[in-house]
Design an enzyme around this catalytic site. Structure first.
Site, PDB file in Angstrom:
ATOM      1  N   GLU A 141      -0.550   8.569   2.001  1.00  0.00           N
ATOM      2  CA  GLU A 141       0.708   8.161   1.361  1.00  0.00           C
ATOM      3  C   GLU A 141       1.877   8.164   2.341  1.00  0.00           C
ATOM      4  O   GLU A 141       3.031   8.169   1.938  1.00  0.00           O
ATOM      5  CB  GLU A 141       1.011   9.061   0.167  1.00  0.00           C
ATOM      6  CG  GLU A 141      -0.064   8.958  -0.905  1.00  0.00           C
ATOM      7  CD  GLU A 141       0.333   9.616  -2.217  1.00  0.00           C
ATOM      8  OE1 GLU A 141       1.438  10.170  -2.327  1.00  0.00           O
ATOM      9  OE2 GLU A 141      -0.495   9.569  -3.141  1.00  0.00           O
ATOM     10  N   SER A 161      -2.416   7.060  -4.755  1.00  0.00           N
ATOM     11  CA  SER A 161      -2.556   7.130  -3.297  1.00  0.00           C
ATOM     12  C   SER A 161      -3.003   5.792  -2.713  1.00  0.00           C
ATOM     13  O   SER A 161      -2.686   5.471  -1.568  1.00  0.00           O
ATOM     14  CB  SER A 161      -3.524   8.245  -2.912  1.00  0.00           C
ATOM     15  OG  SER A 161      -4.703   8.182  -3.669  1.00  0.00           O
ATOM     16  N   LYS A 166       1.001   7.969 -15.011  1.00  0.00           N
ATOM     17  CA  LYS A 166       0.428   6.946 -14.134  1.00  0.00           C
ATOM     18  C   LYS A 166      -0.230   5.883 -15.020  1.00  0.00           C
ATOM     19  O   LYS A 166      -1.245   6.173 -15.678  1.00  0.00           O
ATOM     20  CB  LYS A 166      -0.645   7.559 -13.242  1.00  0.00           C
ATOM     21  CG  LYS A 166      -0.156   8.587 -12.234  1.00  0.00           C
ATOM     22  CD  LYS A 166      -1.358   9.351 -11.681  1.00  0.00           C
ATOM     23  CE  LYS A 166      -1.079  10.065 -10.383  1.00  0.00           C
ATOM     24  NZ  LYS A 166      -2.200  10.978 -10.024  1.00  0.00           N
ATOM     25  N   LYS A 177       7.831   9.443  -8.459  1.00  0.00           N
ATOM     26  CA  LYS A 177       7.005   9.933  -7.338  1.00  0.00           C
ATOM     27  C   LYS A 177       6.188   8.775  -6.767  1.00  0.00           C
ATOM     28  O   LYS A 177       5.420   8.150  -7.498  1.00  0.00           O
ATOM     29  CB  LYS A 177       6.077  11.035  -7.851  1.00  0.00           C
ATOM     30  CG  LYS A 177       5.082  11.551  -6.829  1.00  0.00           C
ATOM     31  CD  LYS A 177       4.088  12.528  -7.451  1.00  0.00           C
ATOM     32  CE  LYS A 177       3.049  12.956  -6.442  1.00  0.00           C
ATOM     33  NZ  LYS A 177       1.919  13.680  -7.024  1.00  0.00           N
TER      34      LYS A 177
END
Ligand code: 2PG
Ligand code: MG
Length: 427
Positions: A206, A368, A338, A389
């Protein structure tokens, strides 16, 4: 037929940030507008996530997505062609019904989330407004507080250290731009420290620096030093957020910290984390315990939930029922959201709404394995999530999303608000 009737659905094979094929979907409407979205992919996945349909076999380590693409162009297109793109709930119900499995294993979570998100984007495009605005309607929105990776680890760095994400968060930054400015200085300082020590070995999945440390504590010490050398006060100016991703090193009821040469039970793990909270300016911890260790989550939240934000990721897998359960049992104080864990926009929103209803925090998150797709930046603003994030502040698939929020912040002008805080209150 109305202007927003879906007239075609198309899949395309594109590439993600780990050189793996992934699914792009394009949904076209009667008025000529097109929505496009790409499925991301995780490496440290929860067992309860929607399943990515992969081809197995020789090519690309078995990770090709030709079957999933065939489903987009075939069954999925058949299921939603002729429907109104503005009716996301019906579209998603049709996708879920056609798949027919509890975890989207038949048509593929990757196929379904790409189509579901592309439909949402087509609807916004047809109305001629940005996606965040389409989602927010007349409601006020906040600019989300970013948590940004400085060192990668765990499954994103061949387990070079056990902890997966060493991140920073600027709780008192007055704008998104200011939070990124501070983070970029810390990132530069961290790189300089690693270089001086002969530890600079590139970046993890990442974009955070590859963690060539002797222990997890050394990573934390180095992060504090980087914050100081960048000219900030660790804590008030720039604080630390961790994703322990503990499921990854949990086996048979034990936590095996390979880097530190330690094997801990749940109590030992909690004691170690509490020690870190005492010694370092940590304000948020994600997946402190394994997804199988609900009792551990409850005990940790009891012990530390008033000092740090406790986030469930693998533990809750963006599933509304699990979020309800976690809220009722006080197993965590925030939920990582997510879209591809859930598999459709509507299920993602249901998990998000469950968090809100119960006063839990919500963090919209990338995976990721990512691409240039910036849809989640719009979800984070448009749903007024409060937190975001995306990985580090390096590599284009990450900066694409941070930069998109900068654009939205500019568009909002004097109405842009990113409330300063001293700690994470349930939002
Ligand atoms: C996580 C994510 C992002 P992955 O665990 O929160 O850091 O990782 O996409 O591999 O699950
Ligand atoms: Mg995580």
């Amino acid at each position: 037929m109305t202007d927003t009737t879906i007239v075609s659905v198309r899949g395309r094979r594109v590439w993600d940030s780990r050189a793996r094929p992934t699914v792009e979907a394009e949904v076209a409407l009667a008025d000529g507008t097109v929505g496009r979205a790409i499925a991301p992919a995780g490496a440290s996945t929860g067992t309860g996530e929607a399943i990515d349909l992969r081809d197995a076999g020789e090519a690309f380590g078995g990770l090709d997505v030709r079957k999933a693409l065939g489903n987009v162009n075939g069954e999925i297109a058949d299921a939603i062609r002729g429907q109104d793109a503005l009716d996301q709930a019906s579209i998603d119900a049709a996708l879920i019904g056609r798949d027919g499995t509890p975890n989207k294993a038949r048509l593929g979570g990757n196929a379904l989330i790409a189509v579901s998100l592309a439909t949402l984007k087509a609807a916004a495009a047809s109305r001629g407004v940005g996606l965040w605005r389409h989602l927010a309607g007349d409601q006020p929105v906040r600019i989300p507080l970013p948590e940004i990776q400085i060192f990668g680890g765990g499954a994103h760095a061949a387990r070079r250290v056990d902890i997966q994400d060493f991140m920073v968060v600027c709780l008192q930054a007055s704008s998104f731009a200011e939070a990124l400015d501070r983070t970029a200085e810390v990132y530069r300082a961290a790189g300089a420290i690693l270089k001086a020590r002969g530890l600079l070995q590139g970046v993890a999945d990442e974009g955070g620096f590859w963690p060539a440390f002797a222990s997890n504590d050394e990573a934390l010490d180095t992060l504090v030093l980087a914050i100081e050398q960048a000219g900030f006060r660790p804590g008030p100016d720039v604080a630390i957020s961790l994703d322990v991703a503990a499921s990854e090193f949990h086996d048979g009821g034990r936590y095996r910290l390979a880097r530190d040469g330690r094997e801990l039970d749940t109590d030992g793990m909690i004691a170690m984390l509490l020690g870190w909270i005492d010694r370092y300016p940590i304000v948020s911890i994600e997946d402190p315990l394994s997804e199988e260790d609900a009792a551990g989550f409850r005990a940790f939240t009891r012990a530390a939930g008033d000092r740090v934000q406790v986030i469930g990721d693998d533990f809750l897998v963006t599933n509304a029922k699990r979020v309800e359960m976690a809220a009722q049992t006080r197993a965590c104080t925030a939920v990582l959201v997510k879209p591809n864990q859930a598999g459709t926009v509507s299920e993602t929103k249901a998990a998000f709404d469950a968090a809100r209803r119960h006063g839990l925090g919500a963090i919209i998150s990338a995976r990721s394995g990512e691409t240039e797709d910036v849809t989640i930046a719009h979800l984070a603003v448009g749903w007024d999530a409060g937190q975001f994030k995306v990985g580090s502040i390096a590599r284009g698939e990450r900066t694409a999303k941070w930069n998109e929020v900068l654009r939205i912040e500019e568009e909002l002008g004097s109405q842009a608000r990113m409330p300063a805080a001293t700690r994470f209150e349930p939002r």
